[in-house]
Every structure is written in C-alpha cells, then in structure tokens.
Enzyme design. Structure first.
Site, mmCIF file in Angstrom:
data_model
loop_
_atom_site.group_PDB
_atom_site.id
_atom_site.type_symbol
_atom_site.label_atom_id
_atom_site.label_comp_id
_atom_site.label_asym_id
_atom_site.label_seq_id
_atom_site.Cartn_x
_atom_site.Cartn_y
_atom_site.Cartn_z
ATOM 1 N N ARG A 176 21.247 -21.894 19.960
ATOM 2 C CA ARG A 176 22.132 -20.716 20.004
ATOM 3 C C ARG A 176 23.058 -20.689 18.783
ATOM 4 N NH1 ARG A 176 19.091 -20.200 23.679
ATOM 5 N NH2 ARG A 176 19.498 -19.286 25.729
ATOM 6 N N SER B 89 24.146 -15.675 29.441
ATOM 7 C CA SER B 89 24.894 -16.936 29.553
ATOM 8 C C SER B 89 26.215 -16.803 28.812
ATOM 9 C CB SER B 89 24.108 -18.077 28.907
ATOM 10 O OG SER B 89 22.849 -18.207 29.500
ATOM 11 N N GLU C 294 29.249 -19.089 24.622
ATOM 12 C CA GLU C 294 28.081 -18.651 23.854
ATOM 13 C C GLU C 294 28.339 -17.253 23.296
ATOM 14 O OE1 GLU C 294 24.486 -16.600 24.383
ATOM 15 O OE2 GLU C 294 23.681 -18.370 25.398
HETATM 16 N N1 EPU Z 1 21.674 -24.252 37.816
HETATM 17 C C1 EPU Z 1 22.468 -24.428 38.926
HETATM 18 N N2 EPU Z 1 23.287 -23.405 39.298
HETATM 19 C C2 EPU Z 1 23.334 -22.220 38.641
HETATM 20 C C3 EPU Z 1 22.522 -22.039 37.499
HETATM 21 C C4 EPU Z 1 21.700 -23.069 37.097
HETATM 22 O O1 EPU Z 1 22.472 -25.481 39.551
HETATM 23 O O2 EPU Z 1 24.077 -21.335 39.058
HETATM 24 C C5 EPU Z 1 20.753 -25.313 37.426
HETATM 25 C C6 EPU Z 1 19.308 -24.932 37.790
HETATM 26 O O3 EPU Z 1 19.004 -25.298 39.092
HETATM 27 C C7 EPU Z 1 18.501 -25.736 36.799
HETATM 28 C C8 EPU Z 1 19.410 -25.760 35.574
HETATM 29 O O4 EPU Z 1 20.724 -25.452 36.024
HETATM 30 O O5 EPU Z 1 18.356 -27.073 37.237
HETATM 31 C C9 EPU Z 1 18.964 -24.803 34.477
HETATM 32 O O6 EPU Z 1 18.973 -23.479 34.962
HETATM 33 P P1 EPU Z 1 18.094 -22.313 34.287
HETATM 34 O O7 EPU Z 1 16.689 -22.758 34.129
HETATM 35 O O8 EPU Z 1 18.382 -21.054 35.024
HETATM 36 O O9 EPU Z 1 18.605 -22.215 32.796
HETATM 37 P P2 EPU Z 1 20.040 -22.319 32.142
HETATM 38 O O10 EPU Z 1 20.171 -23.641 31.452
HETATM 39 O O11 EPU Z 1 21.083 -21.979 33.139
HETATM 40 C C10 EPU Z 1 19.222 -21.395 29.835
HETATM 41 C C11 EPU Z 1 19.656 -20.359 28.834
HETATM 42 C C12 EPU Z 1 19.250 -18.965 29.304
HETATM 43 C C13 EPU Z 1 17.750 -18.931 29.436
HETATM 44 C C14 EPU Z 1 17.316 -20.022 30.448
HETATM 45 C C15 EPU Z 1 15.823 -20.151 30.521
HETATM 46 C C16 EPU Z 1 21.616 -21.246 27.721
HETATM 47 C C17 EPU Z 1 23.109 -21.168 27.571
HETATM 48 N N3 EPU Z 1 21.096 -20.429 28.638
HETATM 49 O O12 EPU Z 1 19.958 -21.154 31.033
HETATM 50 O O13 EPU Z 1 19.618 -18.038 28.285
HETATM 51 O O14 EPU Z 1 17.303 -17.668 29.908
HETATM 52 O O15 EPU Z 1 17.817 -21.325 30.005
HETATM 53 O O16 EPU Z 1 15.339 -20.680 29.325
HETATM 54 O O17 EPU Z 1 20.971 -22.019 27.020
HETATM 55 C C18 EPU Z 1 21.255 -16.514 27.519
HETATM 56 O O18 EPU Z 1 21.316 -17.202 26.496
HETATM 57 O O19 EPU Z 1 21.964 -15.489 27.669
HETATM 58 C C19 EPU Z 1 20.361 -16.916 28.587
HETATM 59 C C20 EPU Z 1 20.278 -16.249 29.733
#
Ligand code: EPU
Length: 337
Positions: free
Chosen positions: A162, A237, A333
């Site tokens: 990012r 995010s 972010e």
């Molecule tokens: N999780 C929770 N609670 C929540 C959200 C997430 O426990 O409310 C846990 C999930 O269970 C999982 C982990 O966190 O174990 C990761 O969750 P997820 O796969 O939804 O991805 P993320 O790390 O929350 C990142 C990106 C997203 C992108 C997704 C999929 C960042 C800051 N965010 O989110 O990007 O869509 O991975 O690749 O890196 C964005 O940048 O705007 C965005 C949406």
C-alpha cells in the site's frame, strides 16, 4: 473548462463527506490539464481522482481538479502478452472488466476495487494475493510544478505494501495521467491460493477457472464482506495491516493463541488490523453516523452525515485502544485531508 464555485464534494468522495470546494473543475483532456498547470502552482490546486482513498476533514480552499481523462489503448507485445494503457480517469473496475472481456489476464483479483486508474499506483492497490505492481509496466505523470510529463518505470515507483514513491518523496508533486500494464493473452497465471477465492470457486463447483471465474469469485467475496460505497460511505480498509517483530508476536500469541498472522520474513510478521479492532470490541459499533462496519472491522463507515472529523475521532479512539491493548501503532491507509 468550466470552473464551478462553492461545490459540495459529497458525491466525489466514497466516504460521502460533505465538505465544500471553493472552486471545482472537471479535466477531460491532457490539453486542459497542461493548460491549467501552466497557470497554477502546486499550492493552488487539489487533485481529486476517484476520491476512494481519502478522508476529507475540512473545506478545500483552492481549485479542485477532478481528473476524468478517459481512454484505453492496446499494443502488441509478444505472442503471450499485450501492453494495455489506460488513462487516469478510467474507472478502475470498468478497466478490469475491459481486460477480462478481451481475455487479458493479470488484474482479475483486483476486481471491484473502487477508484480510478490514475490513483491506483499511488497506494499500489492490492487484494487477494495480487498487487498492482505485479503487472504495472510504467506510468506517465505530469509534474505539477513544471507541467512536464515524466515516465516512471515500475522500479522508479518504489512500490511497497500500500505504498509508492507517490506517497513518499514525490507526494503531491505529480498527476498520474496514464498507466500501462503488461498482461497475458493466453496461458494465464491464475492466483487462487488466497483461501477465500478457493472456497468461492469450490462453492460454484469450478475446478478449472478462467480469469472471469476468478473475477466473479472476487466480486462475490468483496460484496459479502465490504460495504458498497454507493450505499454506505467508506474508503475500504481504513488502516494498514501492521507489521510487528517476531518477538512481539510471540508475546501476543501467549495471551491470544488464535491471533492470525502472515510471515513477512524471519524477523517480521504482519497481523490483520481487522482482527485487532474486533478484539477491542469495535466491530459493528456506531457513534452518531460514524461507525465500524459490522462484517469487516478494518472498514470505517459513514452511515449518512458524519463529518470527516467524527470519522477521524473514531479512528483515533481505535488507534489508542489498539496501542493500549496490543502495544501496536496502527497507521492509516487512507489519506487524511
Ligand atoms: N478479521 C477479523 N475481523 C474482522 C476482519 C478481519 O478477525 O473484522 C480477520 C479475518 O478473519 C482474517 C484476517 O483478519 O483472519 C484477514 O482478513 P481479510 O482476509 O478480510 O483481509 P484484511 O487483511 O482484513 C486485506 C486488505 C484488503 C483486501 C483483503 C483481501 C489491507 C489493509 N487490507 O484486508 O484491502 O481486500 O486483504 O486481500 O491490506 C483495501 O485496501 O481497501 C482493502 C479492502
């Protein structure tokens, strides 16, 4: 080029924050852009693209340029690849769909990300195991101070998680007018290892997916987890996933054995901010019109008329709790304006 006075920006930022621009103009051609850059300096302009990665906390008292230069061109590259260039004002998701319609592979995992092509390199957009930097060949950008066009090759952009040169040493200095990608024409390399994609394909009994199948799977996942900005204001995010030392992680794991993580290298581990925020009890909570999304705690939302300051106050409250409970500093972010 028409300049409007005292224009509300509510429709121009996906958070739906109602701030006022003292002056506002739509830029639909490179010649209009060159013309305005010859008349205004950096301090007299505010560049607005899709408005999908910003939180506006104050009125803008300079000329807002809404960049809408459109157009897509394709050039032959090799038997297996094609070079596809999109102007900065193309809607990102529509551009991804154009590539899928032409069977050009490489961007399908980035389906349904809000915003325009021109701002995608600034934060190196990423999702489901793929980042923009994986296929970006180069981008063209106008230097605001001189009006001159520069070409940035992939390595010049200094892409990171990012992150890019356009968020650091060159912040605010360039307007990205065109982005060129090298995409596959056949034998596509699919990236379906991200657990949620595998499950979404399996749910539809797809064993030999096409790039369209992957795109559709990503769209289903995003729709199930992330709020649609046309219904509830948000910027995806709000925070980056923090990277902490392995020692720090081991300590946390003693207290929270179920903490999820991604290894970066032998000394560093990335932890999902959404998980940390959920552990602090914020998920689904609401203060006035500012809230934390009920399905994804990493996304802050504007239910209707929250001000940028109210969203920012909520973000600060979250940062303070996370630091107190986990000794982790969450970085935003989105760009706070
Ligand atoms: N999780 C929770 N609670 C929540 C959200 C997430 O426990 O409310 C846990 C999930 O269970 C999982 C982990 O966190 O174990 C990761 O969750 P997820 O796969 O939804 O991805 P993320 O790390 O929350 C990142 C990106 C997203 C992108 C997704 C999929 C960042 C800051 N965010 O989110 O990007 O869509 O991975 O690749 O890196 C964005 O940048 O705007 C965005 C949406």
């Amino acid at each position: 080029m028409k300049i409007e006075q005292n224009k509300s920006l509510k429709e121009y930022n996906t958070f739906g924050i109602n701030v006022i621009a003292s002056e506002f103009a739509e830029i639909t051609s490179e010649s209009e852009l060159i013309n305005i850059l010859s008349k205004k300096n950096q301090k007299e302009l505010f560049v607005l693209s899709g408005g999908s990665n910003m939180l506006l906390t104050q009125d803008i008292n300079v000329l807002v340029l809404h960049l809408l230069i459109k157009g897509i061109t394709c050039t032959e590259d090799s038997d297996d690849t094609v070079l596809v260039s999109a102007n900065g004002g193309e809607n990102w998701h529509d551009f991804v769909q154009y590539c899928i319609d032409h069977d050009y592979g490489g961007l399908e995992n980035l389906s349904l990300i809000p915003g325009y092509v021109g701002s995608a390199p600034i934060q190196n957009i990423g999702a489901y195991g793929v980042e923009l930097k994986d296929t970006l060949l180069s981008c063209e950008a106008y230097e605001i101070s001189t009006g001159k066009k520069h070409i940035f090759a992939n390595e010049d952009c200094k892409f990171g998680y990012r992150n890019s040169i356009f968020k650091n040493e060159e912040k605010g200095k360039y307007i990205i007018s065109k982005v060129t990608f090298r995409l596959s024409k056949k034998n596509h390399t699919l990236n379906t290892t991200y657990g949620a994609i595998e499950n979404a394909l399996a749910d539809h009994k797809i064993t030999n997916p096409t790039i369209r199948d992957v795109s559709e799977a990503v769209i289903r996942i995003r729709k199930s987890k992330l709020p649609d900005p046309s219904e509830i204001g948000n910027s995806g995010s709000f925070f980056k996933n923090p990277v902490i030392s392995t020692n720090h992680f081991t300590q946390l794991q003693n207290s929270y054995p179920q903490i999820p993580s991604y290894t970066i290298d032998k000394n560093n581990i990335k932890v999902p901010a959404g998980w940390l925020i959920e552990q602090c009890g914020f998920k689904g909570k609401r203060w006035g019109d500012a809230g934390v999304h009920e399905k994804q705690a990493l996304v802050l939302v504007n239910y209707d008329n929250a001000s940028g300051k109210e969203i920012l106050d909520l973000a600060k409250k979250i940062q303070k709790e996370i630091e107190g409970k986990f000794d982790i500093k969450l970085e935003t972010e989105v760009n706070i304006i």
